[in-house]
Design an enzyme around this catalytic site. Structure first.
Site, mmCIF file in Angstrom:
data_model
loop_
_atom_site.group_PDB
_atom_site.id
_atom_site.type_symbol
_atom_site.label_atom_id
_atom_site.label_comp_id
_atom_site.label_asym_id
_atom_site.label_seq_id
_atom_site.Cartn_x
_atom_site.Cartn_y
_atom_site.Cartn_z
ATOM 1 N N GLN A 146 40.290 16.635 66.060
ATOM 2 C CA GLN A 146 40.564 17.733 65.368
ATOM 3 C C GLN A 146 41.058 18.824 65.603
ATOM 4 O OE1 GLN A 146 36.293 18.758 64.957
ATOM 5 N NE2 GLN A 146 35.934 17.676 63.150
ATOM 6 N N CYS A 204 32.069 21.834 70.433
ATOM 7 C CA CYS A 204 31.562 23.203 70.461
ATOM 8 C C CYS A 204 30.535 23.482 71.698
ATOM 9 C CB CYS A 204 30.456 23.649 69.358
ATOM 10 S SG CYS A 204 30.748 22.156 68.037
ATOM 11 N N LYS A 258 28.890 27.569 56.015
ATOM 12 C CA LYS A 258 30.187 27.005 56.056
ATOM 13 C C LYS A 258 31.098 27.198 54.964
ATOM 14 C CE LYS A 258 31.814 22.244 56.646
ATOM 15 N NZ LYS A 258 31.252 20.744 56.967
ATOM 16 N N HIS A 297 37.230 27.339 68.540
ATOM 17 C CA HIS A 297 36.095 28.008 68.411
ATOM 18 C C HIS A 297 36.353 29.561 68.776
ATOM 19 C CE1 HIS A 297 34.033 23.837 68.797
ATOM 20 N NE2 HIS A 297 33.547 24.380 67.939
ATOM 21 N N ASP A 302 40.551 21.768 66.293
ATOM 22 C CA ASP A 302 39.408 22.243 66.232
ATOM 23 C C ASP A 302 39.505 23.496 67.137
ATOM 24 O OD1 ASP A 302 36.605 22.247 66.066
ATOM 25 O OD2 ASP A 302 36.187 21.368 67.757
ATOM 26 N N HIS A 311 32.997 28.226 64.139
ATOM 27 C CA HIS A 311 33.727 26.989 64.149
ATOM 28 C C HIS A 311 34.758 26.898 63.126
ATOM 29 C CE1 HIS A 311 30.150 24.966 66.420
ATOM 30 N NE2 HIS A 311 29.412 26.046 65.719
ATOM 31 N N ARG A 346 32.205 9.490 67.158
ATOM 32 C CA ARG A 346 30.718 9.560 66.527
ATOM 33 C C ARG A 346 30.476 8.099 66.206
ATOM 34 N NH1 ARG A 346 32.157 14.940 62.599
ATOM 35 N NH2 ARG A 346 32.532 16.017 64.547
HETATM 36 ZN ZN LIG Z 1 32.400 23.436 66.470
#
Ligand SMILES: [Zn+2]
Ligand SMILES: [Zn+2]
Length: 644
Positions: free
Chosen positions: A380, A333, A464, A384, A382, A510, A362
């Site tokens: 991911q 992000c 979320k 945005h 992922d 996200h 991580r």
């Molecule tokens: Zn994010």
């Protein structure tokens, strides 16, 4: 003292003297039987023998209810501790809580318990069950409890009791055994018939590695022997389906201590991984995403701006380079915020949807790493989304539609939805949080979902939604998530020009559908027992020759399949067909093509599905068409083999 009026489930109010027990009322109401292990008095679960002290409702708690199982399991922990003390009088007891499906108890003992010890403990537990000791509660002054446990040499209990603020504590006795406990418990040890000890492990006192090591024994307890049996079977099934085991058997991935928690995907595993990525990419065109590639390592200035440096630093890999501190990205992000800010935006070019399959790192503690489900290196699906407030509802609806499409392809039909709201530690303005939570709620309502709210479970930067999928082993996994960011756009000073020509902060969303690809692959392997759908199978078709006479034809068939884009390989070893079939089945390959003299002469193939089902011989070209049609994500392909 005045008498008390209580109502049992028969609806008849009964007046009893103070001190009457819950079980007396249940008995009078005709709802007491040997499956009742406790009572619920005004909503609170208590011992059946607990004296009633106020007006209200009394109901039975059945052994197989959630509350009943908790009482059973905690009572089983006492039962185990009693058996351990009988067999090993020098061992000290510590704590014995209930966990999912079972319980454990931690003991202070020099050496670990052996499997033989467990058997002896179980045998002694059976004796104690048979003796059917009454389980009795007593309340004593804290100082007296301290003296009692000190005299028994139970230093850990003394430490626990001394840390309790109450002046009076409760003890539970059964036979010669006494434990500090709030309860409630089953009325007698004879109720604990479906109990099994499962494993042993080391554990630190109070979970702190600076403290001494204790010996933990895990067990499971159920209302009936049948339930216990079914549970043990599920555990066995889960072991067979363990993705770490399947990963090795199917040659998909491995882990090495040289890079803890960072999987090596083998060629076959990389096929699964890349096919998943390609599939998500194929949707991105349709759903209006554009893919981007962003840096892996940033100066920590970025992480300070995003808030990760304060909230997430413990979980990041940080390093000093030249005169700066850098951090490896745990998420995409903040980088995407820089990307968004790299040019001017007008309301006309919103929404912007950046998709990124980048690797993320991580820091997870060594002890918590597990296969592909808990890793330090992951990627991911992922993305945005940056949009205007007016566009938010549409974006959320579109994301839900995309999630439904993907879950449909995987056949994930048991889905529960949760809404996770503002945690205690949060970034951003309160009104943004309220608006964001309202938008998420609205989106779910419009999509027709029944929503479970998890208060305070949201991320530090926004609320979320989680789409939880229930697998064949009845385990629930959160895969797709969508979050509205209440902090980052303002912290990064993001803006766009509105239709009035003024500057405004965009809304940032996200979202991920599969979540971490590593974890998704683990879950899919366990859910399917490794019988991946045809479109994801690393080898879709294996060609098996009957004798060496068909070697050339086998090679030609394999080549034709590969030409057509089918992932195929050839087993032309000089082995019996049965052996080769068995091996292909263990590899869970969806199709086997057996080629003998007849097939070689006629230019046909005789397919056999991994379920064992055979298909009449057909022309090679016809088979290629069939496999290609069945390899489309979501198409009905060959069924998995029965069992595992
Ligand atoms: Zn994010
Ligand atoms: Zn207890």
């Amino acid at each position: 003292m005045t008498s008390i009026t209580v109502t049992a489930p028969d609806g008849v109010p009964r007046t009893v003297e103070p001190g009457a027990r819950a079980l007396d009322v249940l008995k009078a109401a005709g709802v007491l039987n040997n499956q009742v292990v406790a009572a619920r008095v005004n909503g609170r679960v208590v011992d059946l023998a607990r004296p009633l002290v106020e007006d209200g409702d009394v109901a039975p708690v059945a052994a197989d209810s959630a509350d009943g199982l908790e009482v059973l399991r905690h009572s089983a922990a006492h039962l185990m501790a009693q058996a351990v003390k009988r067999l090993f009088p020098d061992v000290q007891v510590t704590i014995g809580p209930v966990i999912d499906n079972g319980f454990y108890y931690d003991f202070k003992r020099g050496a670990p318990f052996t499997p033989d010890d467990l058997e002896r403990i179980e045998a002694t537990m059976r004796e104690i069950t048979k003796a059917d000791f009454r389980v009795q509660r007593e309340e004593v002054a804290r100082a007296d409890a301290v003296a009692l446990f000190r005299q028994m040499g139970e230093e850990y209990k003394v430490e626990i009791i001394e840390s309790i603020p109450e002046a009076v504590v409760s003890l539970y006795r059964q036979g010669e055994f006494v434990d500090l406990c709030r309860g409630p418990h089953v009325p007698s040890t004879g109720r604990l018939k479906a109990v099994k000890l499962t494993t042993v492990a080391g554990a630190y006192w109070r979970g702190d590695s600076r403290n001494e090591m204790l010996q933990r024994i895990y067990g499971t307890a159920w209302a009936t022997a049948k339930d216990l049996e079914a549970y043990l079977q599920r555990v066995e099934e889960a072991k067979l389906r363990d993705h770490r085991r399947l990963g090795q058997q199917l040659d998909l991935f491995s882990l090495h201590p040289i890079a803890p928690g960072s999987p090596f995907f083998h060629p076959k595993g990389a096929v699964v991984y890349n096919t998943l990525v390609q599939y998500m990419r194929s949707l991105y065109g349709r759903y209006g995403y554009t893919e981007v590639i962003t840096p892996l390592i940033y100066k920590t200035e970025l992480w300070r701006t995003s808030g990760h440096y304060d909230a997430f630093r413990e979980d990041m890999f940080l390093m000093a380079v030249e005169d700066d501190e850098y951090g490896v990205k745990p998420m995409n992000c903040p980088g995407h915020c820089y990307l968004f800010a790299s040019r001017k935006h007008s309301y006309r070019d919103l929404p912007v949807r950046f998709a990124d399959f980048s690797r993320l790192h991580r820091f997870e503690a060594s002890g918590t790493l597990a296969g592909l489900t808990r890793v330090r290196s992951m990627a991911q699906d992922d993305a945005h989304i940056y949009c205007t407030p007016e566009q938010l509802d549409g974006e959320l609806a579109q994301f839900i539609a995309m999630t439904r499409e993907v879950y449909g392809v995987f056949g994930f039909d048991r889905v529960e939805v949760t809404l996770q709201t503002r945690p205690e530690k949060f970034l951003g303005r309160l009104e943004l949080w309220d608006a964001a939570e309202a938008a998420l709620r609205r989106a779910l309502e419009q999509a027709g979902y029944a929503v479970t709210v998890l208060p305070g479970e949201g991320a530090f930067y926004g609320p979320k939604i989680g789409f939880d999928f229930r697998d064949v082993l009845e385990r629930s996994w959160t895969l797709a998530t969508v979050q509205i960011d209440c902090a980052m756009p303002e912290r990064f000073g993001l803006e766009y020009v509105t239709s009035e020509g003024s500057l405004a902060t965009p809304v940032m969303v996200h979202r991920a559908v599969l979540g971490s690809l590593e974890r998704f692959i683990a879950i899919l392997l366990e859910h399917t027992a490794g019988h991946l759908p045809l479109w994801l199978a690393p080898v879709q078709v294996r060609v098996l020759t009957l004798t060496e006479r068909q070697e050339a034809y086998g090679r030609a068939v394999t080549a034709a399949l590969e030409q057509a884009g089918v992932r195929a390989d050839l087993d032309d070893r000089n082995e019996k067909l049965g052996f080769k079939v068995r091996e292909a089945q263990l590899q869970k390959i969806p199709y086997m093509l057996v080629v003998g003299d007849k097939e070689a002469e006629q230019g046909t193939v005789a397919p056999r599905r991994r379920s064992g089902e055979t298909v009449p011989a057909l022309a090679l070209a016809a088979f290629v068409d069939q496999v290609r049609a069945e390899s489309v994500p979501g198409a009905p392909g060959p069924a998995p083999a029965a069992g595992t």
